[in-house]
Design a protein around this motif. Sequence first.
Motif, PDB file in Angstrom:
ATOM      1  N   GLN A   1       0.825  -1.211   0.000  1.00 18.62           N
ATOM      2  CA  GLN A   1       0.000   0.000   0.000  1.00 18.62           C
ATOM      3  C   GLN A   1       0.856   1.257   0.000  1.00 18.62           C
ATOM      4  O   GLN A   1       0.613   2.192  -0.765  1.00 18.62           O
ATOM      5  CB  GLN A   1      -0.922   0.016   1.211  1.00 18.62           C
ATOM      6  CG  GLN A   1      -2.047  -0.965   1.148  1.00 18.62           C
ATOM      7  CD  GLN A   1      -2.850  -0.995   2.434  1.00 18.62           C
ATOM      8  OE1 GLN A   1      -2.391  -0.536   3.485  1.00 18.62           O
ATOM      9  NE2 GLN A   1      -4.053  -1.549   2.366  1.00 18.62           N
ATOM     10  N   VAL A   2       1.872   1.288   0.856  1.00 17.74           N
ATOM     11  CA  VAL A   2       2.747   2.454   0.945  1.00 17.74           C
ATOM     12  C   VAL A   2       3.509   2.644  -0.367  1.00 17.74           C
ATOM     13  O   VAL A   2       3.646   3.767  -0.866  1.00 17.74           O
ATOM     14  CB  VAL A   2       3.711   2.322   2.142  1.00 17.74           C
ATOM     15  CG1 VAL A   2       4.803   3.373   2.095  1.00 17.74           C
ATOM     16  CG2 VAL A   2       2.954   2.413   3.448  1.00 17.74           C
ATOM     17  N   GLY A   3       3.980   1.550  -0.952  1.00 18.54           N
ATOM     18  CA  GLY A   3       4.709   1.647  -2.220  1.00 18.54           C
ATOM     19  C   GLY A   3       3.854   2.209  -3.346  1.00 18.54           C
ATOM     20  O   GLY A   3       4.291   3.086  -4.093  1.00 18.54           O
TER      21      GLY A   3
ATOM     22  N   SER B   1       2.197   6.754  -6.651  1.00 20.60           N
ATOM     23  CA  SER B   1       1.095   7.593  -7.154  1.00 20.60           C
ATOM     24  C   SER B   1       1.326   9.065  -6.841  1.00 20.60           C
ATOM     25  O   SER B   1       1.088   9.932  -7.689  1.00 20.60           O
ATOM     26  CB  SER B   1      -0.232   7.158  -6.534  1.00 20.60           C
ATOM     27  OG  SER B   1      -0.509   5.821  -6.863  1.00 20.60           O
ATOM     28  N   PHE B   2       1.807   9.345  -5.650  1.00 19.28           N
ATOM     29  CA  PHE B   2       2.079  10.722  -5.255  1.00 19.28           C
ATOM     30  C   PHE B   2       3.189  11.331  -6.116  1.00 19.28           C
ATOM     31  O   PHE B   2       3.058  12.454  -6.609  1.00 19.28           O
ATOM     32  CB  PHE B   2       2.467  10.765  -3.767  1.00 19.28           C
ATOM     33  CG  PHE B   2       2.734  12.141  -3.255  1.00 19.28           C
ATOM     34  CD1 PHE B   2       1.707  13.064  -3.118  1.00 19.28           C
ATOM     35  CD2 PHE B   2       4.017  12.522  -2.912  1.00 19.28           C
ATOM     36  CE1 PHE B   2       1.949  14.335  -2.645  1.00 19.28           C
ATOM     37  CE2 PHE B   2       4.279  13.795  -2.439  1.00 19.28           C
ATOM     38  CZ  PHE B   2       3.244  14.703  -2.306  1.00 19.28           C
TER      39      PHE B   2
ATOM     40  N   VAL C   1       7.410   5.382 -11.988  1.00 22.34           N
ATOM     41  CA  VAL C   1       7.296   4.045 -12.595  1.00 22.34           C
ATOM     42  C   VAL C   1       8.296   3.089 -11.947  1.00 22.34           C
ATOM     43  O   VAL C   1       7.968   1.933 -11.639  1.00 22.34           O
ATOM     44  CB  VAL C   1       7.501   4.126 -14.127  1.00 22.34           C
ATOM     45  CG1 VAL C   1       7.570   2.748 -14.732  1.00 22.34           C
ATOM     46  CG2 VAL C   1       6.382   4.940 -14.765  1.00 22.34           C
ATOM     47  N   LEU C   2       9.509   3.569 -11.708  1.00 29.54           N
ATOM     48  CA  LEU C   2      10.516   2.727 -11.045  1.00 29.54           C
ATOM     49  C   LEU C   2      10.087   2.361  -9.629  1.00 29.54           C
ATOM     50  O   LEU C   2      10.293   1.229  -9.180  1.00 29.54           O
ATOM     51  CB  LEU C   2      11.869   3.431 -11.034  1.00 29.54           C
ATOM     52  CG  LEU C   2      12.574   3.548 -12.377  1.00 29.54           C
ATOM     53  CD1 LEU C   2      13.850   4.380 -12.235  1.00 29.54           C
ATOM     54  CD2 LEU C   2      12.901   2.182 -12.941  1.00 29.54           C
TER      55      LEU C   2
ATOM     56  N   PRO D   1       6.798  -4.505  -5.561  1.00 26.96           N
ATOM     57  CA  PRO D   1       6.706  -5.949  -5.347  1.00 26.96           C
ATOM     58  C   PRO D   1       8.071  -6.594  -5.094  1.00 26.96           C
ATOM     59  O   PRO D   1       8.162  -7.611  -4.394  1.00 26.96           O
ATOM     60  CB  PRO D   1       6.068  -6.494  -6.626  1.00 26.96           C
ATOM     61  CG  PRO D   1       6.111  -5.405  -7.606  1.00 26.96           C
ATOM     62  CD  PRO D   1       6.303  -4.123  -6.882  1.00 26.96           C
ATOM     63  N   VAL D   2       9.136  -6.008  -5.636  1.00 27.43           N
ATOM     64  CA  VAL D   2      10.469  -6.537  -5.361  1.00 27.43           C
ATOM     65  C   VAL D   2      10.798  -6.350  -3.881  1.00 27.43           C
ATOM     66  O   VAL D   2      11.340  -7.257  -3.229  1.00 27.43           O
ATOM     67  CB  VAL D   2      11.525  -5.866  -6.268  1.00 27.43           C
ATOM     68  CG1 VAL D   2      12.916  -6.326  -5.915  1.00 27.43           C
ATOM     69  CG2 VAL D   2      11.213  -6.136  -7.734  1.00 27.43           C
ATOM     70  N   ALA D   3      10.449  -5.195  -3.337  1.00 29.76           N
ATOM     71  CA  ALA D   3      10.663  -4.948  -1.904  1.00 29.76           C
ATOM     72  C   ALA D   3       9.839  -5.916  -1.061  1.00 29.76           C
ATOM     73  O   ALA D   3      10.294  -6.373  -0.009  1.00 29.76           O
ATOM     74  CB  ALA D   3      10.295  -3.511  -1.565  1.00 29.76           C
TER      75      ALA D   3
END
Length: 112
Positions: free
Chosen positions: A6-8, A13-14, A67-68, A74-76
């Motif tokens: 959620q945070v990612g 988005s921000f 985008v990065l 998901p990698v984190a």
Amino acid sequence: MGRLLQVGVLLASFVMLIGGFLYVRAHHDGVPDYRVFKTEPQTLRHVGGVITGVAAGDPAAIIQLAVLLLIATPVARVVFALIAFGIERDKLYVGVSALVLAVLLFGFLRSQ
């Protein structure tokens, strides 16, 4: 783990909103020519170029950073799962998480 995702996504988005706002503000008077395809600049195709562009305040680089960040989320999560399963000493899930992380890193490094 759900909170990490959620945070990612919210962070990405921000950053995307900021970059989009700056991009529209910088290009509000231009008329796009959709008959000619324009690719991204070469500098925005690598992480170093994106970081340099963000430091310079380039709106396109800020959008690319978002985008990065979205890709890194998901990698984190996989890295977080690997650490959590390691703390729990669950060898099976450590192995599965390590395999998933290896596939993700292989795909990322292969495209470089």
